[in-house]
Scaffold this motif. Structure first.
Motif, mmCIF file in Angstrom:
data_model
loop_
_atom_site.group_PDB
_atom_site.id
_atom_site.type_symbol
_atom_site.label_atom_id
_atom_site.label_comp_id
_atom_site.label_asym_id
_atom_site.label_seq_id
_atom_site.Cartn_x
_atom_site.Cartn_y
_atom_site.Cartn_z
ATOM 1 N N ALA A 155 -17.286 0.924 -15.424
ATOM 2 C CA ALA A 155 -17.137 1.122 -16.868
ATOM 3 C C ALA A 155 -17.229 -0.226 -17.578
ATOM 4 N N ASP A 156 -17.483 -0.186 -18.866
ATOM 5 C CA ASP A 156 -17.634 -1.437 -19.629
ATOM 6 C C ASP A 156 -16.388 -2.301 -19.529
ATOM 7 N N TRP A 157 -15.200 -1.660 -19.623
ATOM 8 C CA TRP A 157 -13.970 -2.454 -19.585
ATOM 9 C C TRP A 157 -13.767 -3.095 -18.217
ATOM 10 N N GLN A 158 -14.231 -2.415 -17.164
ATOM 11 C CA GLN A 158 -14.121 -2.987 -15.828
ATOM 12 C C GLN A 158 -15.048 -4.192 -15.675
ATOM 13 N N ILE A 159 -16.259 -4.082 -16.183
ATOM 14 C CA ILE A 159 -17.197 -5.207 -16.116
ATOM 15 C C ILE A 159 -16.650 -6.400 -16.889
ATOM 16 N N ASP A 160 -16.147 -6.148 -18.110
ATOM 17 C CA ASP A 160 -15.643 -7.241 -18.942
ATOM 18 C C ASP A 160 -14.459 -7.939 -18.274
ATOM 19 N N LEU A 161 -13.521 -7.151 -17.745
ATOM 20 C CA LEU A 161 -12.348 -7.753 -17.114
ATOM 21 C C LEU A 161 -12.746 -8.509 -15.854
ATOM 22 N N TYR A 162 -13.640 -7.921 -15.066
ATOM 23 C CA TYR A 162 -14.064 -8.593 -13.835
ATOM 24 C C TYR A 162 -14.753 -9.918 -14.158
ATOM 25 N N ASP A 163 -15.663 -9.906 -15.108
ATOM 26 C CA ASP A 163 -16.383 -11.138 -15.469
ATOM 27 C C ASP A 163 -15.420 -12.221 -15.931
ATOM 28 N N LEU A 164 -14.390 -11.827 -16.652
ATOM 29 C CA LEU A 164 -13.420 -12.799 -17.143
ATOM 30 C C LEU A 164 -12.640 -13.429 -15.996
ATOM 31 N N VAL A 165 -12.160 -12.596 -15.063
ATOM 32 C CA VAL A 165 -11.408 -13.137 -13.924
ATOM 33 C C VAL A 165 -12.321 -13.962 -13.027
ATOM 34 N N PHE A 166 -13.554 -13.511 -12.834
ATOM 35 C CA PHE A 166 -14.510 -14.278 -12.032
ATOM 36 C C PHE A 166 -14.736 -15.661 -12.632
ATOM 37 N N SER A 167 -14.902 -15.716 -13.954
ATOM 38 C CA SER A 167 -15.107 -17.006 -14.624
ATOM 39 C C SER A 167 -13.884 -17.904 -14.462
ATOM 40 N N PRO B 226 0.808 -1.216 0.000
ATOM 41 C CA PRO B 226 0.000 0.000 0.000
ATOM 42 C C PRO B 226 0.846 1.273 0.000
ATOM 43 N N THR B 227 0.342 2.267 -0.725
ATOM 44 C CA THR B 227 1.018 3.563 -0.851
ATOM 45 C C THR B 227 0.112 4.654 -0.276
ATOM 46 N N ASP B 228 0.514 5.896 -0.457
ATOM 47 C CA ASP B 228 -0.294 7.022 -0.009
ATOM 48 C C ASP B 228 -1.260 7.502 -1.091
ATOM 49 N N ARG B 229 -1.422 6.718 -2.144
ATOM 50 C CA ARG B 229 -2.418 7.075 -3.160
ATOM 51 C C ARG B 229 -3.815 7.017 -2.539
ATOM 52 N N ARG B 230 -4.626 8.012 -2.838
ATOM 53 C CA ARG B 230 -5.968 8.085 -2.274
ATOM 54 C C ARG B 230 -7.003 7.463 -3.218
ATOM 55 N N VAL B 231 -8.025 6.904 -2.625
ATOM 56 C CA VAL B 231 -9.110 6.293 -3.393
ATOM 57 C C VAL B 231 -9.885 7.380 -4.126
ATOM 58 N N GLU B 232 -10.137 7.143 -5.424
ATOM 59 C CA GLU B 232 -10.859 8.104 -6.240
ATOM 60 C C GLU B 232 -12.105 7.467 -6.841
ATOM 61 N N GLU B 233 -13.073 8.307 -7.191
ATOM 62 C CA GLU B 233 -14.283 7.843 -7.869
ATOM 63 C C GLU B 233 -13.901 7.111 -9.151
ATOM 64 N N GLY B 234 -14.555 5.963 -9.380
ATOM 65 C CA GLY B 234 -14.325 5.190 -10.590
ATOM 66 C C GLY B 234 -13.171 4.215 -10.517
ATOM 67 N N ASP B 235 -12.399 4.246 -9.421
ATOM 68 C CA ASP B 235 -11.269 3.319 -9.254
ATOM 69 C C ASP B 235 -11.745 1.882 -9.100
ATOM 70 N N PHE B 236 -10.951 0.972 -9.595
ATOM 71 C CA PHE B 236 -10.965 -0.382 -9.071
ATOM 72 C C PHE B 236 -10.257 -0.342 -7.707
ATOM 73 N N LEU B 237 -10.791 -1.044 -6.728
ATOM 74 C CA LEU B 237 -10.132 -1.216 -5.428
ATOM 75 C C LEU B 237 -9.965 -2.711 -5.196
ATOM 76 N N SER B 238 -8.727 -3.167 -5.123
ATOM 77 C CA SER B 238 -8.468 -4.586 -4.842
ATOM 78 C C SER B 238 -7.854 -4.714 -3.453
#
Length: 368
Positions: free
Chosen positions: A246-258, A209-221
């Motif tokens: 976003a569409d790319w986030q949904i597509d990537l998430y669905d792929l990793v979930f599968s 973890p770094t000091d980067r702050r959480v922003e709207e629209g981020d993926f958070l893992s």
């Protein structure tokens, strides 16, 4: 529990005898704890020719987190500071009349090995190899119960975090809060350094973890684990912050979930470790993400967070029942972020319901 530890030592002694050694010296801390119930700092376990001994540099720590020691096992504390329990144990083995002593060469330093030869020159030192690690792979139900409780603690800590306000907080702050919550709910401590990644850091395996702050629209893992009575579990989840994905986030998430689901479904007694890895990796490879994948899909857990078996493309061996493993495929796209989904499961036969899922936090893609 004394009979459990005695049975474990008996199995190891039988292996040593079959290899021609009448005594063994166990020095790796997790292995000492497995066989003795506790592993004070620097302590070693001597499986002697006439008597087993837990040899410590000082009086053992009686804190609950240090384990529940086998009360039938004699403890020998060295009389003064600066002594080496491994060297002292070699001397005790020679005193008991042992002609050979099997040691964990993968853990002992050359200096300690030489000192042991010096104190017991008539003792033939052989290599015990990974004998104890091999015994530790299959867990008994008491061990699995500890992992199950640790998983419940991790789920609870993660669930509470998800109910709080996240935007504007740093990765480092969130990681520290998760680790505090683990202890608050009864964990000995975190199973490993908690990983929180936001935005372009998300989905990166082992991210600090770094000091980067959480922003709207981020993926958070998030990847965390609890230690309970020495046993360590692991959970990893990915979310979207504050807005519809976003569409790319949904597509990537669905792929990793599968991919993760395919890996979980492949867990069965007798399944080849490399086949489980292939089951999880195949869809991600076909989608063109081969270069963005971690080196392995999962690994065993127990007294250490990374144990055998390894679920990797070149892994050898097959799974047994009652073996806890992680299944943790992920994809990290440099500069954009990524997804990681990680569960701890216990391999069970189909007749018993198939793999037992220990980490039950939802895997739905939530917008927090």
């Amino acid at each position: 529990m004394s009979e459990v530890y005695e049975a474990r030592r008996t199995r190891l002694r039988e292996r040593c005898n079959a290899g021609g050694s009448a005594a063994a010296l166990v020095s790796r801390p997790a292995n000492v704890r497995y066989l003795a119930g506790t592993a004070p700092q620097g302590a070693v376990l001597l499986l002697g020719k006439t008597e087993d001994l837990l040899v410590c540099s000082g009086p053992p720590d009686d804190r609950p987190a240090q384990g529940r020691p086998d009360e039938s096992l004699p403890v020998r504390a060295l009389p003064g500071p600066g002594g080496d329990p491994a060297v002292a144990a070699a001397g005790f083995a020679a005193t008991q009349g042992a002609e050979s002593l099997a040691t964990e060469d993968h853990h002992l330093t050359v200096v300690r090995h030489r000192a042991m030869r010096s104190v017991a020159p008539g003792l033939r030192l052989t290599d015990l190899g990974q004998a104890v690690e091999q015994l530790r792979v299959v867990k008994d139900e008491e061990e699995i119960s500890c992992l199950r409780i640790g998983a419940e603690i991790a789920d609870q800590a993660l669930g509470e975090l998800l109910e709080s306000i996240l935007v504007g907080r740093t990765e480092r702050h969130l990681a520290l809060e998760l680790e505090r919550r683990l202890v608050d709910h009864g964990a000995d401590g975190p199973a490993f350094p908690t990983s929180v990644g936001t935005g372009p850091n998300s989905g990166r395996g082992g991210h600090r973890p770094t000091d980067r702050r959480v922003e709207e629209g981020d993926f958070l893992s998030v990847c965390l684990g609890a230690t309970y009575r020495g046993y360590r579990c692991e959970i990893g989840r990915t979310f979207v912050i504050g807005t519809s994905p976003a569409d790319w986030q949904i597509d990537l998430y669905d792929l990793v979930f599968s991919a993760q689901r395919s890996g979980r479904e492949a867990l069965a007694p007798g399944a080849a470790c490399r086949d489980v890895d292939r089951a999880a990796r195949q869809a991600l490879d076909c989608a063109g993400y081969a270069e963005h994948l971690p080196a392995l899909t999962g690994h065993g857990v127990g007294l250490e967070i990374d144990e055998d078996p390894q679920l990797a493309p070149t892994a050898m061996g097959k799974l047994d029942a009652c073996v806890p493993v992680t299944v943790e495929p992920g994809v990290h796209l440099p500069g954009r972020g990524g997804v990681r989904i990680d569960d701890t499961l216990v391999v069970r036969p189909e007749a018993d319901g198939g793999p037992e899922l220990l980490t039950i936090t939802t895997k739905e893609l939530l917008a927090l």
